[in-house]
Design an enzyme around this catalytic site. Structure first.
Site, short mmCIF file in Angstrom:
data_model
loop_
_atom_site.label_atom_id
_atom_site.label_comp_id
_atom_site.label_asym_id
_atom_site.label_seq_id
_atom_site.Cartn_x
_atom_site.Cartn_y
_atom_site.Cartn_z
N LYS A 1 0.86 -1.19 0.00
CA LYS A 1 0.00 0.00 0.00
C LYS A 1 0.88 1.23 0.00
O LYS A 1 1.99 1.20 0.55
CB LYS A 1 -0.88 0.01 1.26
CG LYS A 1 -2.07 0.90 1.15
CD LYS A 1 -3.10 0.30 0.22
CE LYS A 1 -4.48 0.79 0.47
NZ LYS A 1 -5.46 -0.21 0.00
N1 GLU Z 1 -7.18 0.16 -3.31
C1 GLU Z 1 -7.94 -1.03 -3.54
C2 GLU Z 1 -7.93 -1.92 -2.32
O1 GLU Z 1 -7.71 -1.49 -1.22
C3 GLU Z 1 -7.51 -1.72 -4.81
C4 GLU Z 1 -6.12 -2.25 -4.83
C5 GLU Z 1 -5.66 -2.73 -6.20
O2 GLU Z 1 -6.46 -2.75 -7.12
O3 GLU Z 1 -4.50 -3.10 -6.30
O4 GLU Z 1 -8.24 -3.07 -2.40
#
Ligand code: GLU
Length: 460
Positions: free
Chosen positions: A146
Site C-alpha cells: 500500500k
Molecule cells: N485500493 C484497492 C484496495 O484497497 C484496490 C487495490 C488494487 O487494485 O491493487 O483493495
C-alpha cells in the site's frame, strides 16, 4: 530516525508498564507475544497492532508454523520518500510519501496509493498487510502493498496533483514495476492519477519494455489500458459476496434496506448496484454531513449531486440528520465505505442492523466488532467484501500482459466466480475452525500463504 538500543529498551520498558489487563483477547495476546519477540513497540489502540493481532489469532487457530507468524508480522519493505513540489503560486512544499511492501511470496506486491492529509505509516502498514490477506484469500497471484501521499487532494489544483504524482512516481523509481510492485487507485486517487503514474513510469522504461510497462499500475482509464468494470469493481464484488452469503443468513438482496458511510467510488457504486438489485438506500453519511429518507434515497441522483457539490450535505431528496440518528437508523445492511476505524464501540451500541458489510478497509474497531457479534449482528470482513477492486485490477494487468481487451460481461462473469469462491472459502473455514467470519477469512488466506512458503522454502 534510527532506533538506538536505549530507545528500544525504553519502549519495551513502557510496554511492560502498560495496563495489560485492558486487552486480554486472544488477538491482543498473540500480537503482544510476537511484538515482544521482535522487540517492537506496541499499543493496543494502534491500527497496525489491532490488525496484526487478528491475523495472528487466526494463525494460532490454524496452528501454523511460528516462522510464518514472524514473517507476516512486519512488512518486508517500508519506503519513505519526500517530494519537493512547486505549487501554482510559486511556493514549494515537501510532500511525504510512503510505499509499504508487506509480502510477495504469492507474486508481485499489489495495492492502492491513497492521498490523504492525515495518513500515517502505521495506517499504510495495516493496509498493506490487509492487501496480502485479500490477494491470498482470492487466490490472486499477488502479494500485498500500500502507498500514500500525505496531501489533501481536494486542496490541490489539477496541475499540482499531476506534478506531485509524477514526482512521487519518479521518486519510487524501480521500487515499483509490472513484475515487482503494482499500485492502483485508493482513497483520494483515481484513473487520472494512475494515467500520470503509468506515463511517468513508461518514460523511464527501457525501449524493449515500454509495451508491458503500462502494467505498472492498474485502475487506468479505459483508453489507456484500463479494464471494463474496474471503476465499479469494489462495489460489484461486494454485491456478489452478498449474493453468496445472505441466503445462508435467511436474507436475499431484493427488498433489503441499507445505509452507507462514505459516498466516494466504493460507497456510490455499492449504493447504485444495490439499488439496481432492488434494495433501498435509507441513510448516507460522509465528511459533509448525514441524510435520511425512509422511502429511499435515489443512489444515482445522489452520485450526480456529490460529483457536483463534493458531498451529500444539502441533497434535496432527503432530510439532514445528525450522526447519532444516522447510526441508530434501523437497516438490514450497514455498510461503512470510508476510512478505517470509523465504527467504534459507541457507534456499535447505536447501530441497528442485521449485517455489517465492510466495504472500507478495517472500518470496525475490535471492541465494536465484539459488541456487534455479541448482539447477533453478522460482520462480513473487508478482505472478503472489498476484494472486487484488486480482482479486476488483476484482470487489467492480465489484459495488459496479453494485449487483450475483455468486454464488461466477461469481467463480471470472472469477478463473480472469484468472489463466490472466496466467500465459500470463508464459510468453510468458519465451520472448520468454529470461528467468526473475520478470523475465518484471515485463516483461509494464511493457510494458502503457509502452503506456498512450505513448497518454496524461505531463502537462503
Ligand atoms: N485500493 C484497492 C484496495 O484497497 C484496490 C487495490 C488494487 O487494485 O491493487 O483493495
Amino acid at each position: 530516525m534510527r532506533i538506538t538500543q536505549a530507545t528500544l529498551a525504553f519502549r519495551i520498558f513502557l510496554n511492560n508498564l502498560r495496563p495489560m489487563e485492558t486487552c486480554d483477547t486472544p488477538a491482543c495476546q498473540s500480537a503482544r507475544e510476537i511484538f515482544r519477540e521482535l522487540e517492537e513497540y506496541y499499543d493496543e489502540h494502534n491500527l497496525y497492532f489491532q490488525t496484526i493481532g487478528s491475523v495472528l489469532h487466526a494463525a494460532d487457530l490454524l496452528d501454523v508454523d511460528h516462522k510464518i507468524k514472524l514473517i507476516l508480522s512486519q512488512p518486508k519493505n517500508e519506503i519513505m520518500v519526500h517530494c519537493p513540489v512547486e505549487m501554482d503560486d510559486g511556493s514549494w512544499r515537501l510532500i511525504k510519501g510512503y510505499r509499504v511492501q508487506h509480502n510477495n511470496v504469492l507474486g508481485p506486491y499489489k495495492g492502492g496509493i491513497r492521498y490523504h492529509h492525515e495518513v500515517k505509516l502505521d495506517e499504510v502498514k495495516s493496509l498493506a498487510l490487509l492487501m496480502t490477506m485479500k490477494c491470498a484469500l482470492a487466490r490472486l497471484p499477488y502479494g500485498g502493498a500500500k502507498g500514500a501521499l500525505k496531501i489533501d487532494p481536494r486542496a490541490l489544483s489539477r496541475d499540482e496533483l499531476e506534478r506531485v504524482t509524477r514526482r512521487m512516481t519518479a521518486a519510487l523509481g524501480s521500487n515499483i514495476g509490472p513484475d515487482y510492485d503494482i499500485p492502483a487507485p485508493d482513497m483520494g486517487t483515481n484513473a487520472q492519477t494512475m494515467a500520470w503514474m503509468a506515463d511517468t513510469y513508461i518514460n523511464f522504461a527501457e525501449s524493449s519494455k515500454k509495451v508491458t510497462a503500462r502494467g505498472v499500475v492498474t485502475g487506468k482509464p479505459l483508453e489507456f489500458g484500463g479494464s471494463a468494470g474496474r471503476e465499479k469493481a469494489t462495489g460489484q464484488g461486494l454485491v456478489y459476496v452478498l449474493d453468496a452469503l445472505l441466503p445462508g443468513m435467511g436474507m436475499a438482496l431484493p427488498d433489503l434496506s441499507f445505509s452507507l458511510i462514505g459516498y466516494g467510488n466504493v460507497g456510490s457504486w455499492t449504493g447504485r448496484l444495490l439499488q439496481l438489485r432492488g434494495s433501498r438506500m435509507k441513510a448516507v453519511m460522509d465528511h459533509t454531513g448525514a441524510i435520511l429518507n425512509e422511502a429511499g434515497i435515489d443512489a444515482e441522483a445522489l452520485a450526480n449531486y456529490v460529483a457536483e457539490t463534493g458531498g451529500v450535505a444539502g441533497y434535496p431528496g432527503a432530510e439532514p440528520i445528525n450522526e447519532a440518528t444516522f447510526y441508530s437508523t434501523p437497516v438490514d445492511l450497514f455498510i461503512p465505505a470510508a476510512l478505517e476505524q470509523m465504527v467504534d464501540l459507541q457507534h456499535a451500541e447505536q447501530i441497528q442492523c442485521k449485517v455489517l458489510v465492510e466495504a472500507a478497509n478495517a472500518p470496525t474497531t475490535p471492541r465494536a466488532e465484539r459488541h456487534l457479534l455479541e448482539k447477533g449482528v453478522e460482520v462480513l470482513p473487508a478482505i472478503l467484501c472489498n476484494t472486487g477492486g484488486v480482482t479486476v485490477s488483476y484482470f487489467e494487468w492480465k489484459q495488459n500482459r496479453q494485449s487483450e481487451t475483455w468486454d464488461a460481461a466477461l469481467v463480471d462473469e470472472r469477478l463473480q466466480k472469484i468472489m463466490h469462491q472466496a466467500a465459500q472459502r470463508v464459510l468453510e473455514m468458519s465451520e472448520r475452525l468454529d470461528c467468526n467470519m473475520r478470523l475465518a477469512s484471515y485463516a483461509a488466506a494464511i493457510e494458502h500463504i503457509a502452503k506456498v512458503y512450505e513448497v518454496r522454502g524461505v531463502f537462503p
